[in-house]
Motif scaffolding. Structure first.
Motif, short mmCIF file in Angstrom:
data_model
loop_
_atom_site.label_atom_id
_atom_site.label_comp_id
_atom_site.label_asym_id
_atom_site.label_seq_id
_atom_site.Cartn_x
_atom_site.Cartn_y
_atom_site.Cartn_z
N SER A 7 1.17 -0.82 0.51
CA SER A 7 0.18 -0.28 0.33
C SER A 7 0.75 1.70 -0.30
O SER A 7 1.27 2.14 -0.45
N ARG A 10 2.75 1.31 -4.01
CA ARG A 10 1.28 2.16 -4.95
C ARG A 10 1.33 4.09 -4.44
O ARG A 10 0.96 4.39 -5.03
N LEU A 106 -1.54 0.09 8.15
CA LEU A 106 -1.81 -0.22 6.68
C LEU A 106 -2.31 -1.17 5.97
O LEU A 106 -1.55 -2.37 6.63
N GLY A 107 -3.25 -1.69 5.12
CA GLY A 107 -3.15 -2.61 4.29
C GLY A 107 -4.18 -3.89 5.18
O GLY A 107 -4.15 -5.20 4.83
#
Length: 157
Positions: A7, A10, A106-107
């Motif tokens: 993430s 990206r 995150l993620g």
């Protein structure tokens, strides 16, 4: 790589990935990370999951320094709910997609309300789990907040 690291990649945010040899017998994953990465515990953050109103299906994320504890009343206030309790490990793992000790803000499988302790703003970068034990992400608290749509509040003691 973990969903957390993917993430950040990206999003094209600046980060450093730190890996260390995790000891499965460690009593505190966060403190272990601080020691092995030679960082002050106030700069290394742990990701905790709470159940809003005690509902294990209605979770939120708290990011607090490993040197402190989550203040549940302050977290409830920050989330604007009456109360929060710590999420049960199976509920946290199911919701996040990570195992306890490796939960990253995150993620996660789905976006959850996230609050980062105000002290994170005192550092140019902070450390937090990259999605597995023995792997930490280092990045600015502002970037973490942006990627998780998090707010900042005084939630640790």
């Amino acid at each position: 790589m973990t969903p957390a690291v993917n993430s950040v990649k990206r999003a094209k945010k600046s980060y450093v990935l730190h890996e260390y040899a995790h000891n499965p017998g460690s009593a505190s994953y966060g403190e272990e990370a601080a020691v092995l990465l030679q960082q002050e515990p106030a700069r290394v953050f742990k990701t905790l999951m709470v159940a809003m109103e005690g509902n294990q299906k209605k979770l939120a994320v708290a990011v607090v320094p490993v040197s402190g504890q989550l203040n549940l009343k302050a977290m409830a206030l920050a989330l604007q709910v009456k109360k929060v309790v710590m999420a049960e490990a199976p509920a946290a793992e199911r919701s996040s997609g990570y195992i306890v000790g490796g939960i990253s803000p995150l993620g996660q499988k789905r976006a959850l309300p996230t609050i980062i302790d105000e002290t994170a703003r005192h550092f140019a970068t902070i450390y937090f789990s990259a999605g597995k034990r023995g792997l930490e992400l280092e990045m600015s608290a502002g970037d973490l907040a942006m990627l998780t749509s998090a707010g900042f509040a005084d939630i640790s003691r």
